[in-house]
Design an enzyme around this catalytic site. Structure first.
Site, PDB file in Angstrom:
ATOM      1  N   LYS A  82       0.849  -1.186   0.000  1.00 26.09           N
ATOM      2  CA  LYS A  82       0.000   0.000   0.000  1.00 26.09           C
ATOM      3  C   LYS A  82       0.887   1.238   0.000  1.00 26.09           C
ATOM      4  CE  LYS A  82      -3.996   1.900   2.531  1.00 26.09           C
ATOM      5  NZ  LYS A  82      -4.893   1.701   3.704  1.00 26.09           N
ATOM      6  N   SER A 157      -9.826   1.667   2.573  1.00 26.98           N
ATOM      7  CA  SER A 157      -8.954   2.450   1.734  1.00 26.98           C
ATOM      8  C   SER A 157      -7.901   1.649   0.984  1.00 26.98           C
ATOM      9  CB  SER A 157      -8.246   3.505   2.572  1.00 26.98           C
ATOM     10  OG  SER A 157      -7.360   2.892   3.506  1.00 26.98           O
ATOM     11  N   SER A 181     -10.039  -0.624   6.773  1.00 24.37           N
ATOM     12  CA  SER A 181      -9.420  -0.427   5.453  1.00 24.37           C
ATOM     13  C   SER A 181      -8.704  -1.643   4.880  1.00 24.37           C
ATOM     14  CB  SER A 181      -8.440   0.746   5.495  1.00 24.37           C
ATOM     15  OG  SER A 181      -9.150   1.962   5.478  1.00 24.37           O
TER      16      SER A 181
END
Lengths: 499, 100
Positions: A82, A157, A181
Site C-alpha cells: 500500500k 482504503s 481499510s
C-alpha cells in the site's frame, strides 16, 4: 512461463518451489510484472510499479538459492505494498498530491522484514488519499476498479492491494486498517484480509492517519498465506513505541487446530443492519462452525453500533494533528506565499483533496475550545464503553462472528457526494479498531449480482490464534468461486470465473 | 440538537487548520460537516458519567533506552526531499513581520 503456472498454489507454494530451485524468483517476478502492466489500464491497482528493483530483488533471491543460503520463508513471492508504507528511494504518495514525488529516506519496518524473508516487492498500490475513504475513490491518481465488476469500487482504503490480489496480479499484498481499510476491501474483492492486534505489527514507516487506530496487515487468497505473512511482519520493534513485547504465536500451527469446543458468538446487532446476502452468509458461517464442533450462540452487544460515531470523532481528531506535518517545509509539495503562514495554507489547500480537508476540519472542530468535551472527550468515553462491552462478550466467547460489510461492492460514484453514506460502510469493522483487537475477513459466499461476500471473525487482543482457527474452518466450507482470482473484464460481474 | 455549521464557522475552522477554501467549498463543506455532526451527536445522549475516557487501546508505558549515541538518517538524504534548502537547513519564507 505463464502467470497462472507461476502462481499455482499461492504464496507458500511459490516459496517452496523457489527454495527448492524448481522455479526461479525471476520467472515469478516477470510473470507478475507482465500481468500488472496488462491490468493497469483497466483496474489501476498501482501508483508505482518498481520493475527494475523487483527483478534485482528476485535475482538476489535466486543467487541465495544457488549459493545454498536460506532465501527466507517468502522466497521469490511477489508482494504489493500500500502506497502509505515508506519505501527507501521509491515514491510514497499516499495517493495525495501533497506527497507526489516524495521518496522516503528509509524503509518501513514491515518492508524491511518482508524483504529479509525473501518477498519481492513489485510496487505501491492505490488507496483513498491518506487512507481516508472506503472506496479508493478519494485517491488523487483516480479510482481502482473491482476486478469482479470494473464498474464497481474495490472498497477502501486499501483498494489497490485488495484488487491486485483478487485479480491474481500478486499472491500477497499489505494494507493498513484504521477503521476497516483492510477487511472491507478484502470482503468486496473476495480475498482474505487480516487486521492484527494493535501493536503486534510495527507502524514504523507507515504514514500516520490516526495513530491510536492504525495497524498494518496482509491480503492473500488463502488464510495460510495471510498467516505466514503476518508471522514475518509481526513482533517487537524498538522504533515503534506502541509495539508490543509479547512473544508471537506460531500462526501456522493455530490454523490446523480445528474449532472443536471453540466458543463462537454471533453479533446479533449487526445482522439486522446488513443486506440480505451479507447477513445470510454470517448465519451459514455460524451453522458451519457448529457442524465442525464449535459452540455457537447469538450475543447482543448493542454498544458496538455507537462505534461509528465515536470513530468519526476520534479518527479525524487524530488525523488533524498528524496531518499538520504537511506544511510545505520538509517534504512534498510547496506552493509559495508571502509569509510562512500563507505558504502553509496555499500548500495544504492545493495538496489535499476534499475528503482529507473534510476530516482535518472535522478533527480541528471537535478538538477546539468549547467543543472538546461534547465531542472528542465523549467519543473517548464511548471508546471505553465499547472496550467494556467487548470484554463482557469475551467472557463467554473465544471469537465473535459478524458481517464484514453492510452490502456487496457498490458502483463507482454511488456514495461520493454523501460522505456520511460512505462512512456507514465501516459500521461493522470500526469497533475492532477502537478496541485495538484483531479481526479477519474471510471470502465466504456470493451475494447480490454474483459479487463476493466476506464474513468477519473478531477476537480479543492477541487472539489471532483462535481467530485463525475459526477462519480456517470457514475457508474450508466457503462457497466455491467466492474468492479470487478473477479475470477482470469490462461489462459485468465476473463471479466464479476463476483463472 | 446542536446548530448546523455556518459558512463563517467553517471559514474559521479552515483558518485554524491552515486551509484556504473558496466560496463553493465553504458552502459544500458546511452542509457535509453538519450532516456528519448531526449523525455523531447521537453519542452525546449516552450516559457516560461514570466512564473514564480511553485515548489508546492498551495502557501506554514510557519507552526508555540508555542514552547512547546511535546512527540517524544522513542529513543530505533528508534534505534531498525538501522543497527548498539553504546551507544544510530547510529554507522557508519570512516568518516574522516587516521591521518597523
Amino acid at each position: 512461463m505463464s502467470e497462472t503456472e507461476a502462481f499455482a498454489g499461492g504464496a507458500l507454494q511459490i516459496a517452496a518451489r523457489v527454495r527448492s530451485g524448481e522455479l526461479s524468483a525471476r520467472a515469478v517476478t516477470e510473470a507478475a510484472l507482465e500481468e500488472i502492466a496488462a491490468s493497469e489500464p483497466l483496474l489501476h491497482c498501482f501508483n508505482t510499479i518498481t520493475a527494475e528493483l523487483a527483478l534485482a530483488g528476485a535475482d538476489a533471491v535466486d543467487a541465495k538459492v544457488l549459493a545454498g543460503e536460506d532465501p527466507g520463508p517468502l522466497a521469490g513471492v511477489p508482494i504489493a505494498l500500500k502506497d502509505n508504507l515508506c519505501t527507501k528511494g521509491v515514491p510514497t504518495t499516499c495517493s495525495s498530491r501533497i506527497l507526489q514525488g516524495w521518496r522516503p529516506p528509509y524503509d518501513a519496518t514491515v518492508v524491511a522484514r518482508l524483504s529479509a524473508a525473501g518477498a519481492v516487492s513489485v510496487g505501491k498500490t492505490n488507496l483513498d488519499e491518506f487512507a481516508m475513504g472506503s472506496s479508493t475513490e478519494t485517491s488523487a491518481t483516480g479510482p481502482t476498479r473491482n476486478p469482479w465488476d470494473p464498474s464497481r469500487v474495490p472498497g477502501g482504503s486499501s483498494g489497490g492491494s485488495a484488487a491486485a490480489v483478487a485479480a491474481g496480479l500478486v499472491p500477497l499484498a499489505l494494507g493498513s486498517d484504521t477503521g476497516g481499510s483492510i477487511r472491507q476491501p478484502a470482503a468486496l474483492c473476495g480475498v482474505v484480509g487480516l487486521k492484527p492486534t494493535y501493536g503486534l505489527v510495527s507502524r514504523y514507516g507507515l504514514v500516520a492517519f490516526a495513530s491510536s487506530l492504525d495497524q498494518i496487515g496482509p491480503f492473500a487468497l488463502t488464510l495460510a498465506d495471510a498467516a505466514m505473512t503476518l508471522q514475518v511482519i509481526a513482533g517487537h520493534d524498538e522504533r515503534d513505541s506502541t509495539s508490543l513485547t509479547h512473544p508471537v504465536a506460531d500462526f501456522a500451527t493455530e490454523l490446523k487446530r480445528g474449532v472443536e469446543g471453540l466458543r463462537v458468538g454471533v453479533v446479533a446487532d449487526f445482522l439486522s443492519e446488513a443486506s440480505g446476502s451479507c447477513a445470510a452468509a454470517v448465519r451459514q458461517a455460524a451453522d458451519a462452525l457448529a457442524d465442525a464442533g464449535a459452540l455457537v450462540r447469538e450475543v447482543a452487544i448493542p454498544e458496538l453500533l455507537h462505534g461509528l460515531s465515536a470513530y468519526y470523532l476520534i479518527a479525524p481528531a487524530e488525523a488533524s494533528s498528524n496531518l499538520a506535518r504537511y506544511d510545505g517545509v520538509r517534504y512534498g509539495l510547496r506552493v509559495d506565499g508571502d509569509d510562512v503562514q500563507a505558504m502553509n495554507a496555499r500548500t495544504r489547500s492545493a495538496g489535499f483533496g476534499d475528503e482529507v480537508k473534510r476530516r482535518i476540519m472535522l478533527g480541528t472542530y471537535v478538538l477546539s475550545a468549547g467543543y472538546y468535551d461534547a465531542y472528542y472527550a465523549q467519543a473517548q468515553r464511548v471508546r471505553t464503553v465499547i472496550l467494556q462491552s467487548f470484554a463482557r462478550a469475551y467472557e463467554d466467547c473465544d471469537v465473535l462472528l459478524a458481517p464484514t460489510t453492510p452490502s456487496v461492492a457498490f458502483p463507482i460514484g454511488a456514495k461520493t457526494a454523501d460522505p456520511l453514506e460512505m462512512y456507514l460502510s465501516d459500521l461493522f469493522t470500526i469497533p475492532t479498531n477502537l478496541a485495538g483487537h484483531p479481526a479477519l475477513s474471510v471470502p465466504f459466499a456470493l451475494g447480490e449480482d454474483g459479487l463476493p461476500v466476506g464474513v468477519q471473525v473478531l477476537a480479543p487482543a492477541l487472539g489471532e490464534g483462535q481467530m485463525l482457527r475459526a477462519g480456517a474452518a470457514l475457508e474450508a466450507v466457503a462457497a466455491p468461486g467466492a474468492r479470487g482470482p478473477v479475470r477482470p473484464q469490462l461489462g459485468g460481474p465476473m463471479a466464479g470465473v476463476a483463472k | 440538537m446542536n446548530e448546523p455549521l455556518s459558512k463563517d464557522a467553517v471559514a474559521h475552522i479552515a483558518r485554524l487548520a491552515r486551509l484556504e477554501l473558496g466560496e463553493e467549498e465553504l458552502s459544500r463543506f458546511a452542509g457535509q460537516l453538519s450532516a456528519v455532526l448531526e449523525h455523531v451527536e447521537a453519542i452525546q445522549k449516552l450516559d457516560t458519567a461514570d466512564v473514564l475516557p480511553t485515548s489508546h487501546p492498551f495502557e501506554l508505558v514510557n519507552v526508555l533506552r540508555d542514552d547512547e549515541r546511535a546512527a540517524c538518517l544522513p542529513r543530505e538524504a533528508v534534505l534531498a526531499a525538501a522543497p527548498a534548502t539553504e546551507g544544510g537547513r530547510f529554507r522557508v519564507p519570512r516568518i516574522l513581520g516587516e521591521a518597523p
